[in-house]
Motif scaffolding. Structure first.
Motif, PDB file in Angstrom:
ATOM      1  N   ARG A 465     -12.585  45.203   7.393  1.00 27.53           N
ATOM      2  CA  ARG A 465     -13.084  46.217   8.327  1.00 27.53           C
ATOM      3  C   ARG A 465     -13.024  47.614   7.722  1.00 27.53           C
ATOM      4  N   ALA A 466     -14.063  48.389   7.984  1.00 29.73           N
ATOM      5  CA  ALA A 466     -14.019  49.809   7.667  1.00 29.73           C
ATOM      6  C   ALA A 466     -13.198  50.530   8.730  1.00 29.73           C
ATOM      7  N   LYS A 467     -12.604  51.657   8.332  1.00 31.25           N
ATOM      8  CA  LYS A 467     -11.772  52.461   9.249  1.00 31.25           C
ATOM      9  C   LYS A 467     -10.812  51.560  10.025  1.00 31.25           C
ATOM     10  N   ASN A 468     -10.078  50.766   9.267  1.00 29.78           N
ATOM     11  CA  ASN A 468      -9.191  49.754   9.838  1.00 29.78           C
ATOM     12  C   ASN A 468      -7.939  50.418  10.413  1.00 29.78           C
ATOM     13  N   LEU A 469      -7.810  50.459  11.733  1.00 30.17           N
ATOM     14  CA  LEU A 469      -6.687  51.114  12.395  1.00 30.17           C
ATOM     15  C   LEU A 469      -5.583  50.150  12.802  1.00 30.17           C
ATOM     16  N   THR A 470      -5.849  48.838  12.756  1.00 35.59           N
ATOM     17  CA  THR A 470      -4.895  47.897  13.355  1.00 35.59           C
ATOM     18  C   THR A 470      -4.423  46.786  12.429  1.00 35.59           C
ATOM     19  N   GLY A 471      -4.980  46.634  11.240  1.00 34.20           N
ATOM     20  CA  GLY A 471      -4.418  45.738  10.242  1.00 34.20           C
ATOM     21  C   GLY A 471      -4.752  44.267  10.406  1.00 34.20           C
ATOM     22  N   LEU A 516      -1.742  42.302  19.095  1.00 36.92           N
ATOM     23  CA  LEU A 516      -0.825  43.218  18.423  1.00 36.92           C
ATOM     24  C   LEU A 516      -1.617  44.159  17.527  1.00 36.92           C
ATOM     25  N   ALA A 517      -0.921  45.182  17.036  1.00 35.53           N
ATOM     26  CA  ALA A 517      -1.563  46.148  16.148  1.00 35.53           C
ATOM     27  C   ALA A 517      -0.582  46.571  15.061  1.00 35.53           C
ATOM     28  N   CYS A 518      -1.098  46.724  13.852  1.00 33.59           N
ATOM     29  CA  CYS A 518      -0.350  47.254  12.706  1.00 33.59           C
ATOM     30  C   CYS A 518       0.843  46.381  12.319  1.00 33.59           C
ATOM     31  N   PRO A 519       0.609  45.139  11.903  1.00 30.97           N
ATOM     32  CA  PRO A 519       1.713  44.291  11.412  1.00 30.97           C
ATOM     33  C   PRO A 519       2.394  44.949  10.229  1.00 30.97           C
ATOM     34  N   ASP A 520       3.737  44.900  10.231  1.00 34.65           N
ATOM     35  CA  ASP A 520       4.507  45.632   9.231  1.00 34.65           C
ATOM     36  C   ASP A 520       5.504  44.711   8.540  1.00 34.65           C
ATOM     37  N   ASN A 521       6.530  44.276   9.248  1.00 32.58           N
ATOM     38  CA  ASN A 521       7.517  43.339   8.705  1.00 32.58           C
ATOM     39  C   ASN A 521       7.317  41.961   9.314  1.00 32.58           C
ATOM     40  N   CYS A 522       7.929  40.948   8.707  1.00 32.23           N
ATOM     41  CA  CYS A 522       7.824  39.598   9.255  1.00 32.23           C
ATOM     42  C   CYS A 522       9.089  38.817   8.932  1.00 32.23           C
ATOM     43  N   ALA A 523       9.262  37.721   9.626  1.00 32.49           N
ATOM     44  CA  ALA A 523      10.380  36.810   9.390  1.00 32.49           C
ATOM     45  C   ALA A 523       9.933  35.416   9.801  1.00 32.49           C
ATOM     46  N   PHE A 524      10.678  34.408   9.347  1.00 35.03           N
ATOM     47  CA  PHE A 524      10.416  33.026   9.719  1.00 35.03           C
ATOM     48  C   PHE A 524      11.675  32.423  10.314  1.00 35.03           C
ATOM     49  N   ASP A 525      11.512  31.677  11.410  1.00 35.37           N
ATOM     50  CA  ASP A 525      12.649  30.913  11.911  1.00 35.37           C
ATOM     51  C   ASP A 525      12.757  29.625  11.104  1.00 35.37           C
ATOM     52  N   ASN A 526      13.726  28.777  11.429  1.00 36.62           N
ATOM     53  CA  ASN A 526      13.944  27.598  10.587  1.00 36.62           C
ATOM     54  C   ASN A 526      12.969  26.461  10.856  1.00 36.62           C
ATOM     55  N   LEU A 527      11.988  26.692  11.736  1.00 34.77           N
ATOM     56  CA  LEU A 527      10.888  25.750  11.897  1.00 34.77           C
ATOM     57  C   LEU A 527       9.622  26.243  11.216  1.00 34.77           C
TER      58      LEU A 527
END
Length: 629
Positions: A465-471, A516-527
């Motif tokens: 996307r151009a002018k991507n505001l939300t990631g 959601l908007a602007c994903p930044d950090n992430c994690a995974f549970d044990n599944l």
């Protein structure tokens, strides 16, 4: 800034075909990435590594979704509870004075939890165990918001010498032992021998290809090896041998002074450095004044490895992982025991990187593992619109990385990673932030936060996307699970933004609270479920927080909101204990955009005599059990 144009004249058509194919596979309970994964040998500290784990994960996120909102409070899904574990100013050692915002000193701050907590790492005690009730909490302190720290709400440039020294001492990292009590509450262990503050003044060492380079000689480092401190620490990672990796990111803002005569001018301008001072550090300490200490900026922008089990150890800046704005570094042990580290360069139109160690991980030889990140090969990523991607090695003397282009050694390549990646033709990305490996499937997930400056002619495969505001969230699949392979496949798992917004892409059954908007950090549970933290949702009128989704099967990309931050805050550093029954989260800059004297919120204390305080919280299920069920 490099700007890559699309190699396809009609990329939106290409994207539509790929997303349509993905949705068809989703209906079969598969993704194209899952089909390509094959027999993956996964070697991590996760408690779930069996091939059946993916099937067990289907329908595993049964929590009641939290509604969107924006208010002064921290909110979590019904049936869950939060505990504020530690806040800015809290004591980390016995006999530390209680926090008093009117009586702040450098000496006090050095014994207290720092400001604007970001990355969280939890390593179990004893070392090598999978304990979920006792461990070391290691937390980054990225930057300070001085207008929220001091009475009178001073600007960054208005701080006097004492306030500046408090500000500096509030950066770096905190290491503190924590233990879960019989009543389920967590508690700091103040008399633990492991507790430690690491700051911009802590002695450190440069290691790897750039160590000893004459370009690193400064007033404070006459050998290019000895160095001081870390700051601008954003995300990070935990290694299988129990060390912490912390990424130095927006370090440019700490420097000022005219550098126009410096040989590093192009490097510094690319990093965002300007002659005007943006903080008071260089006004009171010549170390951050580029007129007096012109090579100091080259000492930051690295991944720093810290051994939390040895409070007397000297942190190491691992130059083999390159110098850029590291969002973090997450480590995966490949089937051949090579160590692979992924990192994003968090700036518009910058790149995605991978490092592969020369040595091999030895499960029974921790001492040998402590040097694995000193020697190996760094790669940058080039994406193709057909769903393939190549890892391009950044090796001195290969291709354009020669003296003709200003590279005279491997040290120069590491110090000028961005320039090297330009020449190799890497793909400029929409701010690659956290990059992590799913411990169950072995796939790699890249959080791309946004890029408002991307133009239509620059749209390409992973940046649609151009002018991507939300990631967007990008999924990478190594062939046969081999993270050392030269070619991966890629797929857009989520294109963020409001539900129904043109260009956004989720599961068709997403609710009005699931976008959601602007994903930044992430994690995974044990599944192997993906938990996404955001930074920027408030621009669309809702609080930042955490959303969760399954990565395969009929609920793939069906994101559900789980937690909501107080107004002005972002959610950083989500991290699970090994049993996935405790989720640590950083609530950074609550009340951001307001002031000490008139804050938007006074979370977490809600006392008239205290400002809002950045804090780490721990989320648990009422009555116990796995988070998300």
């Amino acid at each position: 800034m490099p700007q890559k144009s699309s190699s396809s004249p009609d990329f939106q058509s290409v994207l539509a075909v790929r997303l349509s194919r993905r949705n068809a596979l989703k209906g079969l309970g598969l993704s194209s990435a899952t089909m390509m994964l094959g027999a993956c040998s996964i070697k991590t500290s996760s408690v779930v590594t069996s091939a059946s784990a993916v099937s067990k994960a289907q329908g595993s996120l049964t929590f009641t979704e939290l509604e969107h909102g924006l208010d002064a409070y921290l909110s979590v899904s019904p049936g869950y509870q939060t505990q504020v574990l530690v806040s800015w100013g809290d004591a980390l050692f016995p006999n530390t004075p209680a926090f008093d915002p009117d009586q702040q000193t450098e000496q006090r701050q050095l014994k207290q939890f720092g400001y604007n907590n970001d990355f969280i790492g939890f390593v179990s005690l004893p070392l090598g165990s999978q304990a979920s009730d006792r461990g070391l909490l290691v937390v980054n302190h990225e930057y300070c918001s001085s207008e929220m720290m001091f009475p009178g709400s001073p600007s960054e440039l208005a701080l006097d010498k004492q306030q500046t020294d408090v500000n500096i001492a509030a950066h770096g990292l905190s290491v503190v032992e924590i233990a879960r009590q019989a009543d389920g509450q967590w508690q700091l262990v103040l008399n633990s021998p492991y507790n430690r503050r690491i700051t911009p003044h802590t002695p450190m060492q440069m290691t790897g290809p750039a160590a000893g380079s004459s370009r690193l000689f400064t007033r404070y480092s006459t050998d290019g090896v000895q160095t001081l401190g870390t700051y601008g620490n954003c995300a990070g990672g935990v290694t299988p041998w129990g060390t912490i990796l912390t990424g130095e990111e927006n370090v440019d803002t700490f420097f000022g002074g005219d550098f126009s005569a410096s040989n590093e001018g192009d490097n510094y301008r690319r990093f965002g450095m300007v002659s005007d001072f943006r903080t008071s550090w260089g006004l009171h300490h010549e170390r951050w004044d580029m007129r007096q200490n012109p090579a100091e900026p080259l000492h930051v922008g690295w991944v720093v490895e810290i051994d939390p089990f040895d409070p007397h150890s000297v942190p190491k800046k691992r130059t083999a992982l390159g110098r850029f704005k590291h969002e973090g570094a997450n480590v995966f042990v490949n089937a051949d025991n090579s160590v692979v580290a992924y990192s994003g360069d968090d700036q518009q139109f910058e790149y995605l990187y991978r490092f592969i160690s020369k040595g091999r991980y030895q499960p029974d030889n921790r001492q040998a593992n402590l040097h694995l990140l000193d020697e190996g090969t760094l790669y940058c990523a080039r994406f193709n619109d057909d769903g393939s991607m190549q890892w391009l090695p950044l090796v001195f003397g290969h291709g354009p990385l020669t003296a003709e282009n200003g590279f005279h050694s491997q040290a120069d390549v590491q110090l000028d990673c961005r320039k090297a990646a330009d020449l190799l033709g890497a793909t400029p990305m929409d701010r690659p932030e956290d990059v992590d490996v799913n411990p169950v499937t072995g796939q790699v997930y890249v959080m791309l936060t946004n890029n408002s400056n991307r133009q239509t002619a620059q749209v390409d495969g992973p940046n649609p996307r151009a002018k991507n505001l939300t990631g967007q969230v990008l999924e990478l699949t190594p062939p046969g699970g081999d993270h050392c392979a030269g070619t991966f496949s890629w797929e857009l798992m989520i294109v963020a933004g409001k539900k129904g917004q043109s260009g956004s892409q989720y599961h068709p059954d997403i609710t009005d609270n699931g976008w959601l908007a602007c994903p930044d950090n992430c994690a995974f549970d044990n599944l192997g479920n993906l938990w996404i933290a955001t930074d920027g949702a408030e621009v669309l009128g809702v609080a930042d927080g955490i959303w969760a989704t399954e990565v395969s099967g009929p609920n793939r990309a069906l994101t559900k909101r789980f937690l909501r931050t107080p107004e002005g805050a972002e959610l950083c550093g989500p991290f699970f204990t090994p049993d996935s029954q405790n989720l640590f989260c950083s609530i950074q800059h609550p009340g951001g955009g307001s002031s000490f004297d008139n804050p938007k919120t006074r979370w977490p204390d809600f006392r008239d005599d205290l400002p809002p305080r950045p804090s780490v919280v721990v989320v648990t299920k009422q009555g116990g059990g796995r988070i998300g069920s």
